[in-house]
Design an enzyme around this catalytic site. Structure first.
Site, PDB file in Angstrom:
ATOM      1  N   ASP A 131       0.878  -1.163   0.000  1.00 14.70           N
ATOM      2  CA  ASP A 131       0.000   0.000   0.000  1.00 14.70           C
ATOM      3  C   ASP A 131       0.922   1.221   0.000  1.00 14.70           C
ATOM      4  OD1 ASP A 131      -2.057   1.802   0.037  1.00 14.70           O
ATOM      5  OD2 ASP A 131      -3.167   0.831   1.642  1.00 14.70           O
TER       6      ASP A 131
HETATM    7  C1  BGC Z   1      -5.021   3.359   0.129  1.00 16.55           C
HETATM    8  C2  BGC Z   1      -5.074   2.427  -1.077  1.00 16.55           C
HETATM    9  C3  BGC Z   1      -4.808   3.202  -2.332  1.00 16.55           C
HETATM   10  C4  BGC Z   1      -3.465   3.917  -2.197  1.00 16.55           C
HETATM   11  C5  BGC Z   1      -3.118   4.747  -3.400  1.00 16.55           C
HETATM   12  C6  BGC Z   1      -3.758   4.182   0.164  1.00 16.55           C
HETATM   13  O1  BGC Z   1      -3.783   5.156   1.154  1.00 16.55           O
HETATM   14  O2  BGC Z   1      -5.127   2.601   1.314  1.00 16.55           O
HETATM   15  O3  BGC Z   1      -6.334   1.810  -1.164  1.00 16.55           O
HETATM   16  O4  BGC Z   1      -4.817   2.343  -3.440  1.00 16.55           O
HETATM   17  O5  BGC Z   1      -3.522   4.797  -1.084  1.00 16.55           O
HETATM   18  O6  BGC Z   1      -3.943   5.853  -3.483  1.00 16.55           O
END
Ligand code: BGC
Length: 815
Positions: A224
């Protein structure tokens, strides 16, 4: 497709430095290219409700799908697959190779801030829906990403929370949808921010087993965003790709760790091989190319989104009011702020800028045009967060065009860059070298005089002036590293200014950029709050004078957003009072709920009909009107049990204690938790009414099965109503006298059928072998107990129409 030998040869042509460079993003949304092997960058984008593309730019809008909880309500894998095709088409249009969707976490508690972004409380329904979306996306050469692996089901302290769950709970509940995603052939899995059983997910042994070993996942495990916090453990564990970049704990540290023998080079090779396999799958060994996509233009995509909005809406109660017959109506009162300003999506990284939104009011008006009069009364403000400056109310002070002026200034206040923009919410503006200040300014035309609320969001030193008068000034320090808060949804500080007339005012917000202050700048304005009693009285008056009242209520921007869990389930403002008053004035009151997850509806027995619209995406009003006026059936079924009140809900804890969040309810979430607690919710998982009635006539089910075998149940049912319809036949199981702990009853499968009025139809429900197995912690294997199991056919977890018994003939254990 390149075989493993070819991939190995390509890996062999790279130096250690080249290989390690590939394992971290080149930018926020791109992987690195490597000219030596003909590899281009791959572009990633959130997901899941639409494909935003690389930029948060309101001038480059996207098709906005219904949110995941609405897709969970479809119980229709074909339609979900079609929507996946739309995501693929959007990805292709925006030059995106990897869509960061679907989210496969579960509705463990109604308070989860990203509940709207997850399909369901149930692992089986989540797995089936997620697999369909993955197939839909990937069959067009665009990668899907199953996220967030695993047990990332709430937001409080999400970067650090340590979820404690037993192996059995993980296997049977939280890992199960990911297993289904791998079976569907997903190309990426995203490791979450959280820890499970004391190990952060980017370094978790769960990446190796069961994901890559037992399940045979051959794709890329991506972190993530900024979840990677150290170099070695994640490198030795099975994380493959650190995003975003170019800064990352890998890079030089990982090269050193390999050279010093602390991380084996084979581990790096293995990661690169996976990355190259992904590149091959999405065509990244060649320049991006135009592909034929299933949804080719906005007309087709709008028709699909409209169908999906209608098909996912769930009719909870209907006292003969719906569907409405336009020929019998002369006046319709449409009440509630959400009717004209619906929430079409939840908050956070999933957000996109939709090109067009059909509001409920516009949808109803379009349907009744030339037939009946539509009166709209917004009612009291439901505590709506002030909205960003927009083209409706503002113009650019320089060009005069609708919108705002964005300027970037250097240290001396000299303008480095200026552009016209459409929104006071700027998330990742281009910043030229030497940028010190971001400024957003606009001329706001107030539609009314009175005490306006203005706000600025972001971190760093900020000022806000209205007609030269300073309303806000100060340094706003960030208290979290959460990217969704820092870059997407920063807190907004507010102040009031009394505007004595409707004369336009000049609003200027400035944010000084200091290291670590994030990319977001937000400027908001909200008109004076109307007198709640007065507007409620007007709404009641309008309802009384109308043939039908349609009240649209919902959650506000403060609620149901990434980065924060919810603190309650009640509708904000005076919405409950409004519904009660309107329902008392007109028995033909239809309430439409516009939320991503459960809300309390204390008036649910007092209204003529109750319909959940969820966050329906851009075609909200078009789909809603189709359902209200009977052009489409409200096809949805609840993907999650809705309690009458938060106090009743069996699993609500989202706040870690001492950093830990025990999943002490074990296997018992969702309807299983309600069953165990012996409590009746307001509406069970699986519940939803159509516009016809059904009789379950006969069930043909085996009485004996061999352990490890799937079987089919044939359910004959008849449409006993007066119009064609669709029914979702559900099967549940129970095992009284089980030697291991089990849910009192658990969901094992469904099939949807359609029939004309009066006709009989047979639903074939496949019950997979996994429905009977349990994870044996002693044997570290799946086990199927021999003996009798109860089989139940019904319309929801609380509405059973048939019961029988199937006997498993022999015990089976599979490793
Ligand atoms: C979120 C993800 C997301 C990523 C990119 C993170 O903070 O948990 O779901 O894909 O950011 O935006």
């Amino acid at each position: 497709m390149k075989d493993d030998r070819t991939l190995d040869r390509l890996v062999g042509r790279l130096t250690l430095e080249q290989k390690v460079r590939l394992l971290t993003g080149a930018t926020t949304w791109r992987t690195a290219a490597e000219a030596d092997i003909g590899l281009r960058e791959m572009v990633m984008s959130d997901g899941p409700a639409g494909v935003r593309g690389e930029a948060w730019d309101e001038r480059r809008p996207s098709a906005l799908l219904p949110s995941a909880s609405a897709l969970g309500a479809l119980w229709d894998e074909e339609l979900v697959e079609e929507l996946g095709g739309l995501l693929a088409a959007e990805a292709a249009r925006k030059g995106v190779d990897v869509v960061l969707a679907p989210t496969l976490n579960l509705h463990r508690t109604p308070l989860g801030g990203r509940h709207f972004e997850c399909f369901s409380e149930d692992p089986e329904l989540t797995g089936r829906t997620g697999a369909a979306l993955i197939r839909g996306i990937q069959s067009h050469g665009v990668a899907a990403t199953a996220k967030h692996y695993v047990a990332n089901d709430s937001e409080t302290d999400r970067l650090t929370v340590d979820v404690r769950a037993s192996e059995r709970t993980l296997r049977e509940v939280y890992l199960a949808p990911f297993e289904a995603a791998v079976e569907a052939g997903v190309w990426l899995v995203m490791a979450g921010y959280n820890a499970v059983n004391n190990v952060t997910m980017t370094a978790s042994p769960l990446l190796r087993e069961p994901l890559k070993g037992e399940w045979g996942f051959d794709g890329v495990v991506v972190s993530d965003w900024a979840a990677l916090r150290s170099a070695e453990e994640p490198a030795r564990a099975a994380l493959d790709l650190a995003m975003p970049g170019p800064q990352s704990p890998w890079g030089a540290s990982l090269v050193r760790a390999v050279k010093d023998g602390r991380v084996p080079e084979e581990a790096v090779d293995e990661k690169v091989r996976r990355l190259l396999r992904l590149a091959d799958r999405v065509g990244a060994f060649a320049p991006p190319r135009r592909r034929r996509m299933p949804v080719r233009n906005s007309y087709e995509s709008r028709a699909l989104l409209r169908r999906a909005a209608a098909a996912g809406s769930v009719l909870l109660t209907n006292r003969g009011v719906l569907p409405l017959d336009p020929t019998e109506l002369s006046t319709v009162a449409v009440i509630g702020a959400h009717a004209a300003a619906p929430r079409t999506q939840g908050g956070g990284s999933a957000g996109v800028f939709p090109s067009d939104v059909v509001t409920p009011l516009a949808g109803i008006r379009a349907r009744l045009r030339g037939r009946a009069r539509v009166v709209h009364v917004p009612g009291p403000t439901p505590g709506v967060a002030p909205s960003p400056l927009d083209t409706d109310r503002c113009r650019d002070p320089r060009s005069g065009a609708p919108g705002v002026l964005l300027r970037v200034l250097d240290e001396s206040g000299r303008e480095l860059h200026a552009e016209h923009r459409l929104s006071g919410r700027q998330l990742e503006p281009d910043l030229p070298a030497g940028a010190r200040t971001v400024e957003i300014s606009a001329v706001l035309r107030p539609r009314q005089a009175g005490a306006w609320t203005f706000g600025v969001g972001g971190f760093g030193r900020m000022t806000l002036t209205v007609d030269g008068l300073t309303l806000l000034e100060g340094v706003f320090l960030r208290e979290t590293d959460d990217p969704a808060v820092v870059h997407v949804n920063p807190p907004v500080r507010e102040a009031r200014a009394v505007l004595t007339s409707k004369r336009p005012v000049h609003v200027v917000a400035r944010r000084e950029l200091v290291p670590g202050c994030g990319r977001a700048t937000v400027v908001t304005a909200a008109p004076p709050e109307p007198d709640a009693e007065l507007v409620s009285a007007t709404a009641v008056e309008a309802a009384r004078a109308a043939d039908v009242a349609i009240v649209v209520v919902g959650t506000t921007e403060h609620d149901e957003t990434e980065g924060y869990d919810r603190s309650g389930l009640s509708l904000g403002g005076h919405q409950d009072d409004l519904v009660r008053a309107v329902a008392a004035a007109n028995a033909r009151t239809v309430v439409v709920v516009n939320s991503g997850g459960p809300v309390e509806m204390p008036w649910r027995e007092e209204v003529g009909a109750l319909l959940l619209a969820w966050f329906p995406g851009q075609e909200a009003g078009a789909g809603l009107a189709d359902v209200l006026f009977g052009l489409a059936e409200p096809g949805g079924r609840l993907p999650t049990t809705w309690g009458a009140s938060l106090a009743d809900a069996p699993v609500t804890r989202t706040r870690p204690v001492g950093g830990r969040l025990p999943y002490s309810e074990g296997l018992h979430i969702g309807h299983r938790a309600w069953l165990r607690a012996g409590r009746a919710p307001a509406f069970w998982f699986g519940h939803g009414l159509g516009y016809t009635t059904w009789e379950y006539e006969a069930v043909d089910a085996p009485t004996k099965v061999a352990a490890g075998d799937a079987f089919t149940m044939r359910v004959r049912l008849r449409n006993t109503g007066t119009r064609a319809g669709r029914e979702v036949v559900q099967v549940y199981m129970a095992r009284p006298g089980s030697s291991v702990e089990r849910p009192l009853r658990w969901f094992v499968g469904y099939a949807a059928v359609r029939a004309e009025a009066g006709r009989a139809v047979t639903a074939d429900v496949e019950v997979p072998a996994r429905a009977l197995r349990h994870w044996s912690e002693e044997e570290r294997a799946w086990s199927t107990e021999p003996g009798p199991y109860r089989l139940m056919v019904g319309r929801s977890a609380g509405d059973r129409r048939w019961e029988g018994t199937v006997t498993v003939e022999r015990r089976a254990v599979t490793g």
